[in-house]
Design a protein around this motif. Structure first.
Motif, PDB file in Angstrom:
ATOM      1  N   MET A 155       0.850  -1.188   0.000  1.00  0.00           N
ATOM      2  CA  MET A 155       0.000   0.000   0.000  1.00  0.00           C
ATOM      3  C   MET A 155       0.891   1.245   0.000  1.00  0.00           C
ATOM      4  SD  MET A 155      -2.859   1.030   2.767  1.00  0.00           S
ATOM      5  CE  MET A 155      -3.860   2.418   2.513  1.00  0.00           C
ATOM      6  N   THR A 156       0.611   2.155  -0.891  1.00  0.00           N
ATOM      7  CA  THR A 156       1.370   3.395  -0.972  1.00  0.00           C
ATOM      8  C   THR A 156       0.598   4.492  -0.264  1.00  0.00           C
ATOM      9  OG1 THR A 156       2.249   2.719  -3.096  1.00  0.00           O
ATOM     10  CG2 THR A 156       2.413   5.034  -2.554  1.00  0.00           C
ATOM     11  N   THR A 157       1.317   5.306   0.475  1.00  0.00           N
ATOM     12  CA  THR A 157       0.684   6.424   1.171  1.00  0.00           C
ATOM     13  C   THR A 157       1.400   7.713   0.814  1.00  0.00           C
ATOM     14  OG1 THR A 157       2.097   6.198   3.107  1.00  0.00           O
ATOM     15  CG2 THR A 157       0.024   4.973   3.133  1.00  0.00           C
ATOM     16  N   ARG A 158       0.765   8.793   1.124  1.00  0.00           N
ATOM     17  CA  ARG A 158       1.354  10.117   0.932  1.00  0.00           C
ATOM     18  C   ARG A 158       1.439  10.800   2.278  1.00  0.00           C
ATOM     19  NH1 ARG A 158      -2.090  12.119  -4.266  1.00  0.00           N
ATOM     20  NH2 ARG A 158      -1.298  10.520  -5.666  1.00  0.00           N
ATOM     21  N   GLU A 159       2.378  11.680   2.398  1.00  0.00           N
ATOM     22  CA  GLU A 159       2.539  12.447   3.630  1.00  0.00           C
ATOM     23  C   GLU A 159       2.726  13.901   3.266  1.00  0.00           C
ATOM     24  OE1 GLU A 159       5.443  12.683   7.531  1.00  0.00           O
ATOM     25  OE2 GLU A 159       5.931  11.332   5.903  1.00  0.00           O
ATOM     26  N   VAL A 160       2.089  14.764   4.004  1.00  0.00           N
ATOM     27  CA  VAL A 160       2.239  16.201   3.817  1.00  0.00           C
ATOM     28  C   VAL A 160       2.985  16.742   5.019  1.00  0.00           C
ATOM     29  CG1 VAL A 160       1.027  18.391   3.616  1.00  0.00           C
ATOM     30  CG2 VAL A 160       0.105  16.359   2.496  1.00  0.00           C
ATOM     31  N   ILE A 161       4.024  17.523   4.769  1.00  0.00           N
ATOM     32  CA  ILE A 161       4.770  18.166   5.843  1.00  0.00           C
ATOM     33  C   ILE A 161       4.347  19.622   5.847  1.00  0.00           C
ATOM     34  CG2 ILE A 161       7.045  18.804   6.687  1.00  0.00           C
ATOM     35  CD1 ILE A 161       8.053  16.235   5.279  1.00  0.00           C
ATOM     36  N   VAL A 162       3.790  20.063   6.944  1.00  0.00           N
ATOM     37  CA  VAL A 162       3.238  21.411   7.059  1.00  0.00           C
ATOM     38  C   VAL A 162       4.172  22.261   7.899  1.00  0.00           C
ATOM     39  CG1 VAL A 162       1.258  22.746   7.830  1.00  0.00           C
ATOM     40  CG2 VAL A 162       0.920  20.452   6.898  1.00  0.00           C
ATOM     41  N   SER A 163       4.370  23.495   7.471  1.00  0.00           N
ATOM     42  CA  SER A 163       5.204  24.415   8.236  1.00  0.00           C
ATOM     43  C   SER A 163       4.384  25.633   8.630  1.00  0.00           C
ATOM     44  CB  SER A 163       6.422  24.827   7.411  1.00  0.00           C
ATOM     45  OG  SER A 163       6.014  25.500   6.251  1.00  0.00           O
ATOM     46  N   GLU A 164       4.986  26.465   9.454  1.00  0.00           N
ATOM     47  CA  GLU A 164       4.261  27.649   9.916  1.00  0.00           C
ATOM     48  C   GLU A 164       3.998  28.601   8.756  1.00  0.00           C
ATOM     49  OE1 GLU A 164       7.503  30.602  11.691  1.00  0.00           O
ATOM     50  OE2 GLU A 164       7.515  28.652  12.692  1.00  0.00           O
ATOM     51  N   SER A 165       3.043  29.456   8.931  1.00  0.00           N
ATOM     52  CA  SER A 165       2.692  30.414   7.883  1.00  0.00           C
ATOM     53  C   SER A 165       2.911  31.836   8.385  1.00  0.00           C
ATOM     54  CB  SER A 165       1.234  30.227   7.461  1.00  0.00           C
ATOM     55  OG  SER A 165       0.393  30.466   8.558  1.00  0.00           O
ATOM     56  N   THR A 166       2.808  32.778   7.471  1.00  0.00           N
ATOM     57  CA  THR A 166       2.947  34.186   7.809  1.00  0.00           C
ATOM     58  C   THR A 166       2.103  35.007   6.847  1.00  0.00           C
ATOM     59  OG1 THR A 166       4.496  36.022   8.125  1.00  0.00           O
ATOM     60  CG2 THR A 166       5.012  34.463   6.378  1.00  0.00           C
ATOM     61  N   LEU A 167       1.683  36.157   7.294  1.00  0.00           N
ATOM     62  CA  LEU A 167       0.927  37.061   6.422  1.00  0.00           C
ATOM     63  C   LEU A 167       1.848  37.829   5.486  1.00  0.00           C
ATOM     64  CD1 LEU A 167      -1.678  38.503   8.949  1.00  0.00           C
ATOM     65  CD2 LEU A 167      -2.083  36.859   7.113  1.00  0.00           C
ATOM     66  N   HIS A 168       3.134  37.922   5.843  1.00  0.00           N
ATOM     67  CA  HIS A 168       4.072  38.730   5.073  1.00  0.00           C
ATOM     68  C   HIS A 168       5.350  37.944   4.777  1.00  0.00           C
ATOM     69  CE1 HIS A 168       1.418  42.063   5.950  1.00  0.00           C
ATOM     70  NE2 HIS A 168       1.477  41.727   7.218  1.00  0.00           N
ATOM     71  N   PRO A 169       5.261  36.946   3.881  1.00  0.00           N
ATOM     72  CA  PRO A 169       6.454  36.155   3.578  1.00  0.00           C
ATOM     73  C   PRO A 169       7.479  36.956   2.772  1.00  0.00           C
ATOM     74  CG  PRO A 169       4.679  35.551   2.114  1.00  0.00           C
ATOM     75  CD  PRO A 169       4.100  36.516   3.109  1.00  0.00           C
ATOM     76  N   ASN A 170       8.732  36.636   3.005  1.00  0.00           N
ATOM     77  CA  ASN A 170       9.817  37.206   2.215  1.00  0.00           C
ATOM     78  C   ASN A 170      10.835  36.097   1.960  1.00  0.00           C
ATOM     79  OD1 ASN A 170      11.319  36.935   4.604  1.00  0.00           O
ATOM     80  ND2 ASN A 170      10.934  39.046   5.206  1.00  0.00           N
ATOM     81  N   SER A 171      11.890  36.391   1.240  1.00  0.00           N
ATOM     82  CA  SER A 171      12.850  35.341   0.894  1.00  0.00           C
ATOM     83  C   SER A 171      13.539  34.769   2.128  1.00  0.00           C
ATOM     84  CB  SER A 171      13.873  35.852  -0.118  1.00  0.00           C
ATOM     85  OG  SER A 171      14.559  36.969   0.393  1.00  0.00           O
ATOM     86  N   GLU A 172      13.769  35.575   3.147  1.00  0.00           N
ATOM     87  CA  GLU A 172      14.366  35.073   4.392  1.00  0.00           C
ATOM     88  C   GLU A 172      13.443  34.046   5.050  1.00  0.00           C
ATOM     89  OE1 GLU A 172      15.542  36.748   8.811  1.00  0.00           O
ATOM     90  OE2 GLU A 172      15.644  38.128   7.124  1.00  0.00           O
ATOM     91  N   TRP A 173      12.156  34.323   5.072  1.00  0.00           N
ATOM     92  CA  TRP A 173      11.184  33.396   5.648  1.00  0.00           C
ATOM     93  C   TRP A 173      11.162  32.088   4.857  1.00  0.00           C
ATOM     94  CZ3 TRP A 173       6.727  31.208   3.662  1.00  0.00           C
ATOM     95  CH2 TRP A 173       5.923  30.546   4.582  1.00  0.00           C
ATOM     96  N   VAL A 174      11.206  32.188   3.525  1.00  0.00           N
ATOM     97  CA  VAL A 174      11.200  31.000   2.674  1.00  0.00           C
ATOM     98  C   VAL A 174      12.425  30.135   2.969  1.00  0.00           C
ATOM     99  CG1 VAL A 174      11.403  30.194   0.292  1.00  0.00           C
ATOM    100  CG2 VAL A 174       9.802  32.016   0.849  1.00  0.00           C
ATOM    101  N   GLU A 175      13.591  30.753   3.101  1.00  0.00           N
ATOM    102  CA  GLU A 175      14.808  30.003   3.418  1.00  0.00           C
ATOM    103  C   GLU A 175      14.698  29.315   4.775  1.00  0.00           C
ATOM    104  OE1 GLU A 175      18.580  31.995   2.684  1.00  0.00           O
ATOM    105  OE2 GLU A 175      17.475  33.368   1.373  1.00  0.00           O
ATOM    106  N   LYS A 176      14.099  29.999   5.749  1.00  0.00           N
ATOM    107  CA  LYS A 176      13.901  29.405   7.080  1.00  0.00           C
ATOM    108  C   LYS A 176      12.994  28.173   6.983  1.00  0.00           C
ATOM    109  CE  LYS A 176      11.975  30.255  11.626  1.00  0.00           C
ATOM    110  NZ  LYS A 176      10.985  31.008  12.350  1.00  0.00           N
TER     111      LYS A 176
END
Length: 55
Positions: A1-22
């Motif tokens: 049986m194959t399964t999928r997994e989603v990895i969720v991270s925190e969100s922000t209202l004002h993302p920038n490239s520094e946040w994306v790298e984090k």
């Protein structure tokens, strides 16, 4: 049986490239000790995904 997994991270209202790298660092930390590494990391073409993110 194959399964999928989603990895969720925190969100922000004002993302920038520094946040994306984090978030990328957090993702790597969450998946580092696994026998089966993620096959696909999806993102769009937003300018926040700089060369530092993709390397």
């Amino acid at each position: 049986m194959t399964t999928r997994e989603v990895i969720v991270s925190e969100s922000t209202l004002h993302p920038n490239s520094e946040w994306v790298e984090k978030q990328a660092d957090c993702f790597v930390d969450q998946t580092a000790g696994r026998d089966k590494k993620p096959d696909i990391v999806m993102h769009d073409l937003d300018t926040k995904f700089t060369k530092e993110f993709t390397s």
